[in-house]
Design an enzyme around this catalytic site. Structure first.
Site, PDB file in Angstrom:
ATOM      1  N   HIS A  98     -12.139  -2.659  -3.149  1.00  0.00           N
ATOM      2  CA  HIS A  98     -11.236  -1.549  -3.482  1.00  0.00           C
ATOM      3  C   HIS A  98     -10.204  -2.016  -4.486  1.00  0.00           C
ATOM      4  CE1 HIS A  98      -9.804  -3.635   0.125  1.00  0.00           C
ATOM      5  NE2 HIS A  98      -8.573  -3.389  -0.287  1.00  0.00           N
ATOM      6  N   LEU A  99      -9.853  -1.110  -5.398  1.00  0.00           N
ATOM      7  CA  LEU A  99      -8.811  -1.369  -6.386  1.00  0.00           C
ATOM      8  C   LEU A  99      -7.574  -0.603  -5.956  1.00  0.00           C
ATOM      9  CD1 LEU A  99     -11.540  -1.935  -7.892  1.00  0.00           C
ATOM     10  CD2 LEU A  99     -10.387  -1.173  -9.974  1.00  0.00           C
TER      11      LEU A  99
HETATM   12  P1  AMP Z   1      -6.310  -4.757   1.340  1.00  0.00           P
HETATM   13  O1  AMP Z   1      -5.207  -5.316   2.182  1.00  0.00           O
HETATM   14  O2  AMP Z   1      -6.211  -5.096  -0.101  1.00  0.00           O
HETATM   15  O3  AMP Z   1      -7.671  -5.058   1.943  1.00  0.00           O
HETATM   16  O4  AMP Z   1      -6.098  -3.191   1.347  1.00  0.00           O
HETATM   17  C1  AMP Z   1      -6.491  -2.361   2.386  1.00  0.00           C
HETATM   18  C2  AMP Z   1      -5.647  -1.134   2.254  1.00  0.00           C
HETATM   19  O5  AMP Z   1      -6.259  -0.098   2.979  1.00  0.00           O
HETATM   20  C3  AMP Z   1      -4.211  -1.275   2.797  1.00  0.00           C
HETATM   21  O6  AMP Z   1      -3.284  -1.037   1.756  1.00  0.00           O
HETATM   22  C4  AMP Z   1      -4.142  -0.218   3.888  1.00  0.00           C
HETATM   23  O7  AMP Z   1      -2.887   0.430   3.960  1.00  0.00           O
HETATM   24  C5  AMP Z   1      -5.250   0.740   3.460  1.00  0.00           C
HETATM   25  N1  AMP Z   1      -5.822   1.557   4.517  1.00  0.00           N
HETATM   26  C6  AMP Z   1      -6.211   1.146   5.761  1.00  0.00           C
HETATM   27  N2  AMP Z   1      -6.726   2.175   6.446  1.00  0.00           N
HETATM   28  C7  AMP Z   1      -6.678   3.261   5.615  1.00  0.00           C
HETATM   29  C8  AMP Z   1      -7.054   4.620   5.749  1.00  0.00           C
HETATM   30  N3  AMP Z   1      -7.621   5.105   6.883  1.00  0.00           N
HETATM   31  N4  AMP Z   1      -6.851   5.457   4.713  1.00  0.00           N
HETATM   32  C9  AMP Z   1      -6.275   4.993   3.587  1.00  0.00           C
HETATM   33  N5  AMP Z   1      -5.912   3.717   3.392  1.00  0.00           N
HETATM   34  C10 AMP Z   1      -6.101   2.859   4.393  1.00  0.00           C
END
Ligand code: AMP
Ligand code: ZN
Length: 112
Positions: A98-99
């Protein structure tokens, strides 16, 4: 596939979707770290940036183009930041590429 971002991409888990096409989905981060904080996610389950290979090059280019288009749409004319947390030391918490598109405030450098 018990992957949260796969489920969001398939519409099985709700999210605030701001853009989608045949290869990716963009939606609001549930825990925003800036006034604009979106995630751009490929529909294909790719565990991280460390797992891509040559066949993913068009997809990776597309994801960046989508980020640029959304930034224009969101009027982030003063700038924005794109982050791809990768692996444990990179701060990645969800194992689906994810970006992060962050904008709407001044960013700090270096990131923590
Ligand atoms: P990372 O820490 O780079 O792996 O980013 C994961 C991101 O996903 C974090 O910024 C979380 O806040 C976000 N996240 C987790 N669950 C959800 C969700 N259900 N909907 C939207 N974003 C989410
Ligand atoms: Zn996935």
């Amino acid at each position: 596939m018990e992957c949260l971002f796969c489920k969001i991409a398939r519409g099985e888990v709700p999210a605030t979707i701001v853009y989608q096409d045949e290869t990716c989905v963009a939606f609001s981060d549930i825990d925003p770290r800036s006034p604009v904080h979106l995630l751009v996610v490929p529909r294909e389950h790719i565990p991280s940036l460390a797992a891509v290979d040559a066949e993913h090059e068009p997809l990776l280019g597309h994801l960046l183009h989508v980020v640029s288009k959304i930034a224009t749409e969101k009027k982030l004319t003063a700038g924005f930041r794109v982050v791809v947390n990768t692996g444990v030391e990179g701060g990645q918490t969800l194992p689906h590429l994810h970006l992060h598109l962050l904008g709407g405030r001044a960013m700090h450098w270096p990131p923590g």
